[in-house]
Write a protein that holds these residues in place. Structure first.
Motif, short mmCIF file in Angstrom:
data_model
loop_
_atom_site.label_atom_id
_atom_site.label_comp_id
_atom_site.label_asym_id
_atom_site.label_seq_id
_atom_site.Cartn_x
_atom_site.Cartn_y
_atom_site.Cartn_z
N TYR A 90 30.33 3.86 -34.11
CA TYR A 90 31.30 4.57 -33.30
C TYR A 90 31.74 3.71 -32.13
O TYR A 90 30.99 2.87 -31.63
CB TYR A 90 30.75 5.92 -32.81
N ASP A 91 32.97 3.92 -31.72
CA ASP A 91 33.55 3.24 -30.56
C ASP A 91 34.33 4.31 -29.81
O ASP A 91 35.39 4.76 -30.27
CB ASP A 91 34.46 2.12 -31.03
N ALA A 92 33.79 4.78 -28.68
CA ALA A 92 34.29 6.00 -28.05
C ALA A 92 34.72 5.77 -26.62
O ALA A 92 34.25 4.87 -25.93
CB ALA A 92 33.20 7.09 -28.08
N GLY A 93 35.64 6.63 -26.14
CA GLY A 93 36.11 6.59 -24.77
C GLY A 93 35.18 7.32 -23.83
O GLY A 93 34.09 7.75 -24.20
N CYS A 94 35.61 7.47 -22.58
CA CYS A 94 34.79 8.13 -21.56
C CYS A 94 34.64 9.62 -21.87
O CYS A 94 35.60 10.30 -22.22
CB CYS A 94 35.43 7.96 -20.18
N LEU A 95 33.43 10.12 -21.67
CA LEU A 95 33.16 11.53 -21.93
C LEU A 95 33.54 12.42 -20.74
O LEU A 95 33.89 13.58 -20.92
CB LEU A 95 31.68 11.72 -22.25
N GLY A 96 33.39 11.91 -19.53
CA GLY A 96 33.67 12.71 -18.34
C GLY A 96 32.59 13.73 -18.04
O GLY A 96 32.76 14.58 -17.17
N LYS A 97 31.47 13.65 -18.75
CA LYS A 97 30.36 14.59 -18.54
C LYS A 97 29.04 13.85 -18.64
O LYS A 97 28.95 12.77 -19.21
CB LYS A 97 30.40 15.70 -19.59
N VAL A 98 28.01 14.46 -18.05
CA VAL A 98 26.65 13.99 -18.29
C VAL A 98 26.31 14.37 -19.72
O VAL A 98 26.39 15.53 -20.10
CB VAL A 98 25.65 14.63 -17.31
N CYS A 99 25.94 13.38 -20.52
CA CYS A 99 25.68 13.60 -21.94
C CYS A 99 24.25 13.17 -22.26
O CYS A 99 23.95 11.97 -22.28
CB CYS A 99 26.69 12.84 -22.80
N LEU A 106 23.33 9.20 -22.93
CA LEU A 106 24.08 8.43 -23.91
C LEU A 106 24.98 7.39 -23.24
O LEU A 106 25.04 6.24 -23.67
CB LEU A 106 24.93 9.35 -24.78
N ALA A 107 25.68 7.80 -22.16
CA ALA A 107 26.60 6.89 -21.47
C ALA A 107 26.95 7.49 -20.12
O ALA A 107 26.97 8.71 -19.96
CB ALA A 107 27.86 6.68 -22.29
N PRO A 108 27.23 6.67 -19.11
CA PRO A 108 27.75 7.20 -17.84
C PRO A 108 29.04 7.98 -18.10
O PRO A 108 29.82 7.62 -18.99
CB PRO A 108 28.01 5.94 -17.01
N PRO A 109 29.29 9.04 -17.35
CA PRO A 109 30.46 9.89 -17.61
C PRO A 109 31.80 9.15 -17.57
O PRO A 109 32.73 9.55 -18.27
CB PRO A 109 30.38 10.94 -16.49
N ASP A 110 31.87 8.07 -16.78
CA ASP A 110 33.15 7.40 -16.58
C ASP A 110 33.27 6.07 -17.33
O ASP A 110 34.13 5.25 -17.00
CB ASP A 110 33.39 7.16 -15.09
N ARG A 111 32.45 5.86 -18.36
CA ARG A 111 32.51 4.60 -19.08
C ARG A 111 32.56 4.82 -20.59
O ARG A 111 31.91 5.73 -21.11
CB ARG A 111 31.28 3.74 -18.75
N PRO A 112 33.32 3.99 -21.31
CA PRO A 112 33.32 4.07 -22.77
C PRO A 112 31.98 3.58 -23.32
O PRO A 112 31.21 2.93 -22.61
CB PRO A 112 34.47 3.14 -23.18
N TYR A 113 31.72 3.89 -24.57
CA TYR A 113 30.44 3.51 -25.16
C TYR A 113 30.61 3.26 -26.65
O TYR A 113 31.57 3.72 -27.26
CB TYR A 113 29.39 4.59 -24.92
N GLU A 114 29.68 2.50 -27.23
CA GLU A 114 29.75 2.21 -28.65
C GLU A 114 28.34 2.00 -29.20
O GLU A 114 27.40 1.73 -28.44
CB GLU A 114 30.60 0.96 -28.90
N GLY A 115 28.22 2.14 -30.50
CA GLY A 115 26.91 1.96 -31.11
C GLY A 115 26.89 2.48 -32.53
O GLY A 115 27.93 2.57 -33.20
N GLN A 116 25.68 2.85 -33.00
CA GLN A 116 25.49 3.35 -34.35
C GLN A 116 24.56 4.55 -34.35
O GLN A 116 23.57 4.58 -33.61
CB GLN A 116 24.88 2.28 -35.26
#
Length: 317
Positions: free
Chosen positions: A59-68, A96-106
């Motif tokens: 997956y290659d995802a944008g910012c969530l805007g939430k605590v995940c 999983l990722a900071p709310p204001d940053r995109p993230y990627e992985g498997q």
């Protein structure tokens, strides 16, 4: 309360659902087994999702805007954001990722729970100064005990608050708001974050006198039925939140939120005593009205305080 459910063997449909439910993302890989199953329960700014993938999915995802927060039950998730490779496995609960940053992985043939909430709740619970965000600075809990504590908080929310029985016992939302504050406080106590690094100011100690305690207790007594936080208690005096904490520790041997919990337990006790045992009142309904979602924990706290089970008090009303 909002409930969503998705089940499909079509990668395109799964990608579209994930992009709508979380953030725009692209799924990589063309596995032979394309089964995916996702369910969501959301209320009052909180959401808990159960996910199961029978294949390895990039997956290659944008910012969530939430605590995940992710709690792993089986399989693994590999975070490759920024070129690193960090592997999370069963039993771990992590950011999983900071709310204001995109993230990627498997996601590698994994079954897991995702819990999300507004990051502003961290600042509210930590009583951060206006305009100052509280940020989580690392994905993992600071130790094994803290990881277990964070996982237990997620399980409590998933199994005892965001379910049908919890929702029906919480018409005013006090139970959900209390659980959300508890989860945010647990995050602050278990994950590395900027609030843990703040040093107390001298005035916090100077204001931690008995009058602060008296005024804080009066505010709690008058507002126990509302969704109040440590910041609200401090603002009513007014002193800093740390001054309120120190005042309770010094003069009452407890914490402000510990005292709030005891007041709510006393209000639940009064409601149980005054309820008509032949009517429609239930222990679960009264407990939920005062922010207690887990019936076993409520019963244990009640028995410790009053010497009998809450059902006994209700029957003798």
């Amino acid at each position: 309360m909002t409930n969503l459910f998705f089940e499909s063997g079509d990668l395109g449909a799964t990608e579209a659902f994930l992009s709508a439910a979380y953030t725009p993302m692209q799924i990589g890989g063309r596995p032979a087994d394309t089964r995916a199953r996702i369910s969501r329960t959301a209320v009052g700014g909180l959401s808990v999702d159960r996910l199961s993938f029978g294949y390895t999915m990039g997956y290659d995802a944008g910012c969530l805007g939430k605590v995940c927060l992710v709690t792993m039950h089986s399989g693994t998730i590999v975070d490759t954001t920024g070129g690193r490779e960090e592997v999370f496995g069963p039993g771990e609960t992590f950011l999983l990722a900071p709310p204001d940053r995109p993230y990627e992985g498997q996601v590698r043939e994994a079954r897991y729970t995702i819990t999300m909430f507004d990051p502003r709740l961290l600042g509210r619970v930590a009583s951060a100064p206006a305009g100052r965000d509280v940020r989580i600075t690392g994905p993992r809990a600071v130790g094994p005990a803290e990881n277990r504590r964070l996982g237990a908080a997620v399980a409590y929310l998933r199994d005892h608050v965001l379910d049908d029985s919890g929702a029906s016992a919480d018409p005013d939302g006090l139970l959900v708001s209390t659980a959300a504050q508890h989860l945010a406080a647990t995050v602050l106590c278990t994950l590395p974050n900027t609030a843990r690094e703040d040093a107390p100011a001298p005035r916090d100690t100077r204001d931690a006198h008995s009058d602060t305690l008296r005024r804080a207790v009066a505010f709690i007594e008058a507002n126990a039925h509302r969704d109040i936080t440590l910041a609200d208690i401090a603002a009513s005096i007014p002193v800093t939140p740390r001054a309120v904490q120190y005042a309770f520790t010094r003069h009452a041997g407890t914490t402000p939120l510990g005292h709030l919990r005891r007041v709510r337990l006393a209000r639940a006790h009064a409601d149980l005593r005054s309820a008509d045992p032949s009517g429609h009142a239930t222990v679960a309904g009264i407990a939920g009205r005062w922010g207690f979602a887990h019936q076993g924990r409520f019963a244990a706290a009640y028995r410790q305080e009053y010497g009998v089970a809450p059902s006994v008090t209700l029957r003798s009303g």
